[in-house]
Design a protein around this motif. Structure first.
Motif, PDB file in Angstrom:
ATOM      1  N   GLN A   1       0.819  -1.217   0.000  1.00  0.00           N
ATOM      2  CA  GLN A   1       0.000   0.000   0.000  1.00  0.00           C
ATOM      3  C   GLN A   1       0.851   1.265   0.000  1.00  0.00           C
ATOM      4  O   GLN A   1       0.418   2.301  -0.479  1.00  0.00           O
ATOM      5  CB  GLN A   1      -0.911   0.013   1.237  1.00  0.00           C
ATOM      6  N   VAL A   2       2.049   1.165   0.593  1.00  0.00           N
ATOM      7  CA  VAL A   2       2.932   2.334   0.682  1.00  0.00           C
ATOM      8  C   VAL A   2       4.275   1.938   0.084  1.00  0.00           C
ATOM      9  O   VAL A   2       4.854   0.939   0.506  1.00  0.00           O
ATOM     10  CB  VAL A   2       3.122   2.751   2.159  1.00  0.00           C
ATOM     11  N   PRO A   3       4.782   2.699  -0.876  1.00  0.00           N
ATOM     12  CA  PRO A   3       6.080   2.349  -1.464  1.00  0.00           C
ATOM     13  C   PRO A   3       7.169   2.394  -0.404  1.00  0.00           C
ATOM     14  O   PRO A   3       7.179   3.283   0.453  1.00  0.00           O
ATOM     15  CB  PRO A   3       6.313   3.438  -2.521  1.00  0.00           C
ATOM     16  N   ILE A   4       8.079   1.428  -0.481  1.00  0.00           N
ATOM     17  CA  ILE A   4       9.105   1.299   0.555  1.00  0.00           C
ATOM     18  C   ILE A   4       9.994   2.533   0.623  1.00  0.00           C
ATOM     19  O   ILE A   4      10.420   2.954   1.704  1.00  0.00           O
ATOM     20  CB  ILE A   4       9.937   0.013   0.322  1.00  0.00           C
ATOM     21  N   THR A   5      10.232   3.158  -0.567  1.00  0.00           N
ATOM     22  CA  THR A   5      11.085   4.342  -0.563  1.00  0.00           C
ATOM     23  C   THR A   5      10.425   5.492   0.189  1.00  0.00           C
ATOM     24  O   THR A   5      11.081   6.247   0.903  1.00  0.00           O
ATOM     25  CB  THR A   5      11.405   4.785  -1.992  1.00  0.00           C
ATOM     26  N   GLN A   6       9.079   5.589   0.010  1.00  0.00           N
ATOM     27  CA  GLN A   6       8.364   6.662   0.711  1.00  0.00           C
ATOM     28  C   GLN A   6       8.465   6.484   2.224  1.00  0.00           C
ATOM     29  O   GLN A   6       8.616   7.443   2.972  1.00  0.00           O
ATOM     30  CB  GLN A   6       6.898   6.633   0.279  1.00  0.00           C
ATOM     31  N   PHE A   7       8.385   5.190   2.659  1.00  0.00           N
ATOM     32  CA  PHE A   7       8.452   4.892   4.082  1.00  0.00           C
ATOM     33  C   PHE A   7       9.853   5.164   4.627  1.00  0.00           C
ATOM     34  O   PHE A   7      10.022   5.816   5.652  1.00  0.00           O
ATOM     35  CB  PHE A   7       8.065   3.426   4.297  1.00  0.00           C
ATOM     36  N   LEU A   8      10.869   4.699   3.918  1.00  0.00           N
ATOM     37  CA  LEU A   8      12.233   4.789   4.443  1.00  0.00           C
ATOM     38  C   LEU A   8      12.826   6.185   4.321  1.00  0.00           C
ATOM     39  O   LEU A   8      13.662   6.571   5.131  1.00  0.00           O
ATOM     40  CB  LEU A   8      13.143   3.792   3.718  1.00  0.00           C
ATOM     41  N   PHE A   9      12.398   6.945   3.287  1.00  0.00           N
ATOM     42  CA  PHE A   9      13.056   8.233   3.066  1.00  0.00           C
ATOM     43  C   PHE A   9      12.131   9.433   3.253  1.00  0.00           C
ATOM     44  O   PHE A   9      12.573  10.568   3.160  1.00  0.00           O
ATOM     45  CB  PHE A   9      13.699   8.261   1.675  1.00  0.00           C
ATOM     46  N   GLY A  10      10.845   9.154   3.467  1.00  0.00           N
ATOM     47  CA  GLY A  10       9.922  10.262   3.667  1.00  0.00           C
ATOM     48  C   GLY A  10      10.200  10.984   4.970  1.00  0.00           C
ATOM     49  O   GLY A  10      10.582  10.372   5.968  1.00  0.00           O
ATOM     50  N   THR A  11       9.996  12.300   4.983  1.00  0.00           N
ATOM     51  CA  THR A  11      10.330  13.058   6.182  1.00  0.00           C
ATOM     52  C   THR A  11       9.099  13.590   6.898  1.00  0.00           C
ATOM     53  O   THR A  11       9.215  14.408   7.803  1.00  0.00           O
ATOM     54  CB  THR A  11      11.244  14.245   5.833  1.00  0.00           C
ATOM     55  N   HIS A  12       7.923  13.134   6.485  1.00  0.00           N
ATOM     56  CA  HIS A  12       6.717  13.611   7.149  1.00  0.00           C
ATOM     57  C   HIS A  12       5.984  12.432   7.792  1.00  0.00           C
ATOM     58  O   HIS A  12       5.607  11.484   7.113  1.00  0.00           O
ATOM     59  CB  HIS A  12       5.814  14.319   6.132  1.00  0.00           C
ATOM     60  N   TRP A  13       5.785  12.510   9.075  1.00  0.00           N
ATOM     61  CA  TRP A  13       5.127  11.402   9.799  1.00  0.00           C
ATOM     62  C   TRP A  13       3.955  11.951  10.578  1.00  0.00           C
ATOM     63  O   TRP A  13       4.128  12.714  11.525  1.00  0.00           O
ATOM     64  CB  TRP A  13       6.132  10.749  10.746  1.00  0.00           C
ATOM     65  N   SER A  14       2.736  11.602  10.161  1.00  0.00           N
ATOM     66  CA  SER A  14       1.569  11.994  10.948  1.00  0.00           C
ATOM     67  C   SER A  14       0.465  10.962  10.713  1.00  0.00           C
ATOM     68  O   SER A  14      -0.438  11.167   9.927  1.00  0.00           O
ATOM     69  CB  SER A  14       1.096  13.391  10.557  1.00  0.00           C
ATOM     70  N   PRO A  15       0.562   9.819  11.377  1.00  0.00           N
ATOM     71  CA  PRO A  15      -0.376   8.721  11.128  1.00  0.00           C
ATOM     72  C   PRO A  15      -1.805   9.041  11.551  1.00  0.00           C
ATOM     73  O   PRO A  15      -2.728   8.314  11.173  1.00  0.00           O
ATOM     74  CB  PRO A  15       0.206   7.571  11.958  1.00  0.00           C
ATOM     75  N   GLN A  16      -2.005  10.130  12.300  1.00  0.00           N
ATOM     76  CA  GLN A  16      -3.373  10.463  12.718  1.00  0.00           C
ATOM     77  C   GLN A  16      -4.201  10.920  11.522  1.00  0.00           C
ATOM     78  O   GLN A  16      -5.400  10.684  11.457  1.00  0.00           O
ATOM     79  CB  GLN A  16      -3.372  11.575  13.786  1.00  0.00           C
TER      80      GLN A  16
END
Lengths: 458, 258, 434
Positions: free
Chosen positions: A196-211
């Protein structure tokens, strides 16, 4: 039937089987002067094994499936017609029904639960009795089969010992199964996440707001870099800035300077720091240290200082890690041959010069390995950061500001009420996999270093 | 029973006893050590010769249960007096151990260790000069001059021991104590060490403990024979081996016990 | 000062007495003292942190073991409670008393005795204390009597000097009347969780911990000891054995939270096998799941300790037993294992202590339920002591601070006892052979 009573009954049957078999074996016709291959007691064990193992294994399996069966029966009963379709609500009513089934005078339960309670009770007792009877039948069948096999020339000892060996092997395979289980479950759930989420987006993304997750592009708010940074900052930087000097200097003092009495008392005292449960550290960090740090920050001029600063969590974590660093440093210093110390002292070096110029450099590989293990512990530590660190994912170099960690986010993601398939829940497993791989690598490297270092002085 | 010597002695021990807990390891020993001489301590194992040697630079201080009585002087100064600084003492009285114990550092750093901690070198060039001179005196320079940055522990046993000797002479000591320096080495390496001791004799007072009587006869000018913590006989090496005054010495050197 | 040696032409001998050298020596000794003090400081500060932590917990927690009680004069005859005496002995007594309006009667009694604010001084559970008193002594229904009931959280806080103005006034008033008493809080030891800090107890969590630990022990001990025996005594030297060893060593260092994820995925997740969806293998938030998860976590600890203990049994004992014709299995189970048992038990206790203090994996598998009644069995919803501490620490009400610290003190006391037992065992049996 109470499972304990049942287990005791089966153990009793096993005992009877043991006694019967032994009595029979004692009366065997020895056919001249030849010795029996197996002692009477070993025949006894053979029968007891056959009497007890099948029903006990059956009971383990049965008790695992019973709750599911009870639930099935209750849901199909006419009384369950009024149950809500929502899984959460339905489970809550069922839980209350189970509660009422145990304690009929529970006055606060849902009326529907009170109606369902007798059904639950009936289903429960029905399945319990079925299981009990089946187990007892199995015990008798096993006993009869085993008793029919024992004869004077029967090799009972080999059979018993072979079974025991199987038991030993199976027990040691559980470690492999656990490792595989961890890897498989983390890997499986993570694959679903990366679907569902590309691995690169997860490993290198700098925005985290799971809410706030955009259903169309869930990866946009699931970039884990701030978590990796926070974990590194709290566990590998702040905590180590406390743990390494304190741990190393404590080990140096206790091994090189302290009298035997001091060492005998202070070493266990420091080890107690490692025995305090992490939840206690977390509570202490949140209640005592964090407000103090905040006051300090305000005094330093930061009016909006966080009461969930990286510093508070890191400090307390560092204290928790002191004994690990100290005992690893202790071992490494002890492994340096005493001739090094003598050689340096005989040159006219002072004790501190000997320690800092000869002993510590000589023990360095061991100390480094100890620090790696300590880092691995720190980044895997959960409760301190859950209780004292912030949930807000920011990348900051200021220890007075808030930072969050991988472990804190795993707990936060999994303790809300969320369905099992959402990217939010699955993200926890992806974080878990990352954590697992990193700690594993740290441990492997550390153990290598230690091994090579030990070989160098052996 | 002191050896005849016109000049004041470099080191003197008077009525020295050493105790390890309740064990009376050295019993009332008096002896004089002089410059430009090699003095050998011989005797069966456990006779207290190594223990006694360690009192000369106070290495017994590192053992908690050890206690020393009596008086030992260096140039007339009591080395056990509170005024004596043990750091300086050990710089002036160097020591080489039974098993080679180079530090796990480079060859250069091993030799530079002493000058560095005592602040003997005024510059980097000066330090390099000291290291080179010490290695030359220890007869190791030719073998290691191209690999000074290699680890000292990578050398052979004999080379390691010569490195330890170079390390000891780098701080320019006046006395060098050697505790069975060749006992862990093969015969060829032993011969080199003995040769080295010969060459060093002119600059230092050397005290060597050995259980090998031939070695004592080969390298020393004076020999002291210890037995059960007592100094039995002390004199010119040639005299002691050819005409021992004491019965016990004679028994030992003729191989009656030991 | 030394005799000038003719051969030392290249370099002048070191003058140890020179002023520069003396200064340098003094500096070196000062550095030595500093270094030594740094070391002593590190030890003292570390120990001081431990002391500070414990003192903080004791200072905050001792009050949690006490309860503020108010002596409430109550006359149930005036209140006109319609309850038959005969009913009081039956299980239906609770329902009957509740139905007769006992709760209101208690509040009215408080207002009559302590003024309009009187009702707020009492804990919401105060009427339950009266109910129990009535059940114990039915004559209360007819007579005027004084019953000790728990005070409200706010009242309790005001008594500790940390309450609002209204409550402060109440405390002053009741103090004049001599109606305040402090007593040991027995309820804290036999009650369970509640929304009201004065009514909470740790028994539910403690029992959850006991049940969980029982499962952990029943799995981890036999499995750990049996694998240790296999690896130490019988395992052939091959790749499988290496794999087992590597697994155990790595499991010992895996963060505990990973075991929580494992428990969640394997025991509580849904499984799709061959097109069929299978529900959770085990019930959620049950001691059974927690126990299995923790057992997997501490098993490596037990294996490693047991292997060391078995390794410590001298080979001569094995040789002697083999020499008189014992089979390899008999050697181990009759001779080696009994001798290794103290070491094995020590390792097991240390592992169990770790499991008892563990929180994170249990949070993940949902053992954070709000448990009002103690769990009755291994499959009932439960929580454990560390998780209870975590849950209370999250509460906003100030009254929970002292309860959290008190629960921490109980946990620390149990852990200390376990570790003390381990040290005792180790010291008693350590030097049996050398």
């Amino acid at each position: 039937m109470n499972p304990f009573a049942l287990s005791f009954l089966i153990l009793g049957l096993g005992l009877i089987g043991w006694l019967t078999a032994r009595a029979r074996a004692l009366r065997f016709d020895r056919g001249g002067a030849k010795r029996l291959h197996s002692l009477p007691a070993q025949h006894g064990w053979f029968v007891a094994m056959w009497t007890m193992l099948p029903p006990l294994l059956f009971l383990v399996v049965w008790s695992a499936v019973t709750p599911g069966l009870v639930r099935q029966t209750v849901l199909q009963s006419p009384a369950a017609a009024g149950l809500s379709d929502f899984a959460f609500e339905r489970d809550s009513v069922l839980a209350q029904a189970r509660e009422v089934a145990r304690n009929p005078f529970d006055t606060e339960a849902d009326p529907l639960a009170r109606k369902l309670a007798p059904v639950v009770r009936d289903a429960r007792s029905r399945y319990a009795w079925t299981g009990a009877i089946a187990a007892i039948l199995l015990a008798f069948a096993g006993a009869v089969f085993a008793l029919s096999r024992i004869r004077a020339d029967f090799r009972a000892r080999s059979k018993v010992e072979r079974t025991l060996m199987m038991g030993l092997l199976v027990a040691s395979l559980i470690a492999i199964l656990t490792t595989l289980g961890i890897f498989a479950s983390l890997f499986w759930e993570s694959t679903r996440f990366f679907g569902q989420v590309p691995i690169t987006q997860f490993l290198f993304g700098t925005h985290w707001s799971p809410q706030v997750i955009d259903a169309k592009n869930p990866g946009a708010s699931l970039g884990a870099v701030p978590l990796f940074w926070g974990t590194f900052f709290i566990g590998a930087v702040i905590a180590m800035l406390v743990a390494i000097p304190f741990g190393l200097m404590s080990a140096v003092y206790l091994t090189q300077y302290a009298s035997a009495t001091t060492r005998r008392w202070m070493k266990p005292t420091l080890e107690m720091l490692a025995g305090v449960p992490t939840v206690v550290y977390g509570y202490f960090a949140a209640l005592t240290v964090a407000p103090a740090v905040r006051k300090l920050a305000v005094a330093l001029g930061d009016q909006f200082a966080s009461s969930e600063s990286a510093l508070a969590a890191g400090l307390v974590m560092g204290v928790m890690i002191i004994p690990f660093v100290s005992s690893m440093a202790d071992d490494s210093l002890a492994a340096v041959p005493s001739s090094m110390r003598d050689g340096s002292l005989a040159m006219g070096a002072t004790t501190s010069e000997t320690i800092s110029r000869v002993l510590i450099p000589a023990a360095l590989p061991g100390v480094v390995a100890g620090v790696l293990l300590a880092v691995s512990r720190a980044i895997g530590e959960t409760m301190i950061v859950v209780m004292a660190a912030s949930g807000a994912a920011t990348i900051t170099l200021n220890p007075l500001q808030s930072a969050t960690t991988v472990t804190k986010q795993i707990v936060d993601l999994l303790t809300g009420e969320a369905e099992f398939d959402s990217p939010k829940t699955l993200a926890a497993f992806a974080l878990g996999l990352t954590l697992f791989v990193i700690t594993l690598l740290l441990n492997i490297v550390a153990l290598r270093v230690v091994k090579r270092y030990r070989e160098a002085y052996d | 029973m002191t050896a005849p010597s016109p000049a004041p002695h470099k080191m003197s021990a008077r009525d020295v006893s050493v105790f390890y807990g309740d064990n009376h390891a050295v019993r009332g020993v008096s002896i004089d050590i002089d410059m430009d001489k090699v003095t050998a301590f011989i005797g069966p194992s456990g006779c207290g010769k190594s223990t006694f040697l360690r009192t000369f630079n106070r290495m017994n201080d590192t053992i908690a249960s050890a206690r020393v009585t009596g008086e030992i002087t260096l140039d007339g100064e009591d080395i056990y007096s509170p005024n004596m600084d043990v750091v300086q003492l050990r710089a002036r009285v160097g020591m080489v151990f039974q098993k080679p114990n180079p530090f796990p550092k480079s060859i250069f750093e091993n030799v530079a260790y002493g000058p560095r901690i005592h602040g003997l070198a005024s510059s980097k060039t000066d330090l390099e000069g000291i290291v080179e001179r010490s290695l030359k005196r220890a007869g190791l320079w030719e073998e290691v001059k191209d690999r000074l940055s290699d680890s000292g522990t990578a050398l052979s046993g004999g080379q390691q021991q010569r490195l330890c000797i170079a390390r000891a002479i780098a701080v320019d000591p006046e006395v060098i104590l050697m505790d069975e320096p060749a006992s862990a080495l093969d015969p060829i390496a032993t011969a080199k060490i003995e040769e080295l001791i010969h060459e060093l004799r002119g600059r230092y007072a050397i005290v060597i403990v050995t259980h090998n009587m031939q070695q004592a006869a080969r390298v020393s000018q004076r020999t002291a024979f210890f037995h059960l913590g007592h100094l039995v006989e002390y004199g010119e090496t040639d005299n002691l081996f050819t005409a021992p005054r004491e019965e016990r010495t004679k028994d030992y050197i003729t191989g009656r016990y030991g | 000062m030394t005799k000038p040696a003719a051969s030392q032409a290249e370099r002048r001998p070191t003058d140890w007495k020179s002023a520069g050298m003396q200064k340098r020596i003094r500096r070196r000794y000062a550095a030595e003292r500093r270094f030594r003090m740094l070391g002593a400081g590190a030890v003292i500060l570390s120990a001081a942190f431990l002391g500070f932590l414990l003192l903080t917990m004791v200072a905050q927690g001792w009050r949690g073991f006490t309860v503020t009680e108010i002596a409430l004069p109550i006359d149930l005859k005036v209140a006109g409670l319609k309850v038959e005496r005969a009913q009081l002995a039956t299980p239906a007594a609770d329902l009957a008393l509740a139905g007769a309006g006992l709760e209101d009667a208690v509040e009215n009694a408080a207002i009559r005795a302590f003024g309009a604010e009187g009702g707020t001084y009492l804990a919401p559970s105060a009427w339950l204390a009266v109910r129990e008193a009535v059940k114990r002594d039915p004559s209360l229904l007819e007579n005027r009597a004084i019953v000790h009931v728990p005070a409200a959280t706010g009242f309790d806080q005001a008594l500790a000097g940390d309450g609002d103005a209204a409550m402060e006034a109440g405390v002053a008033r009741l103090r004049r009347q001599g109606a305040i008493a402090r007593d040991f809080n027995w309820a804290f030891l036999h009650e369970s969780d509640s929304t009201d800090p004065v009514a909470v107890g740790i028994w539910g969590a403690l029992k959850g911990s006991l049940l969980t630990m029982a499962i952990t022990f029943l799995i981890a001990f036999p499995v750990g000891v049996l694998s240790a025996i296999y690896l130490e005594e019988y395992a052939p030297k091959n790749r499988w054995t290496d794999l087992i060893e590597v697994s155990i060593n790595n499991l010992a260092a895996v963060p505990s939270i990973i075991f929580g994820l494992l428990g969640l995925a394997v025991f509580l997740g849904t499984w799709q096998i061959g097109g069929h969806v299978y529900g959770p293998m085990l019930p959620r938030s049950a001691p059974l799941v927690g126990g299995v998860t923790l057992a997997l976590m501490i098993m490596p600890v037990i294996v490693i300790a047991s292997r060391n203990a078995i390794k410590g049994v001298p080979p001569s004992i094995r040789d002697a037993a083999l020499g008189i014709g014992a089979s390899p299995i008999q050697v181990v189970f009759h001779h080696v294992l009994p001798l290794a048992m103290p070491g094995i038990l020590t390792g097991t206790i240390i592992g169990m202590a770790r499991a008892l203090g563990e929180t994170a994996p249990l949070l993940l598998i949902g053992m954070r339920a709000f448990i009002v009644t103690a769990p009755g069995g291994f499959t009932d919803p439960a929580t454990v002591l560390p998780v209870q501490i975590f849950l209370w620490s999250d509460e906003v009400s100030r009254g929970f601070v002292e309860k959290t610290s008190a629960a921490i003190l109980v946990l620390l006391a149990v852990l200390l006892a376990m570790n003390g037992l381990a040290i005792y065992l180790r010291n008693k049996f350590e030097t049996r052979w050398q």
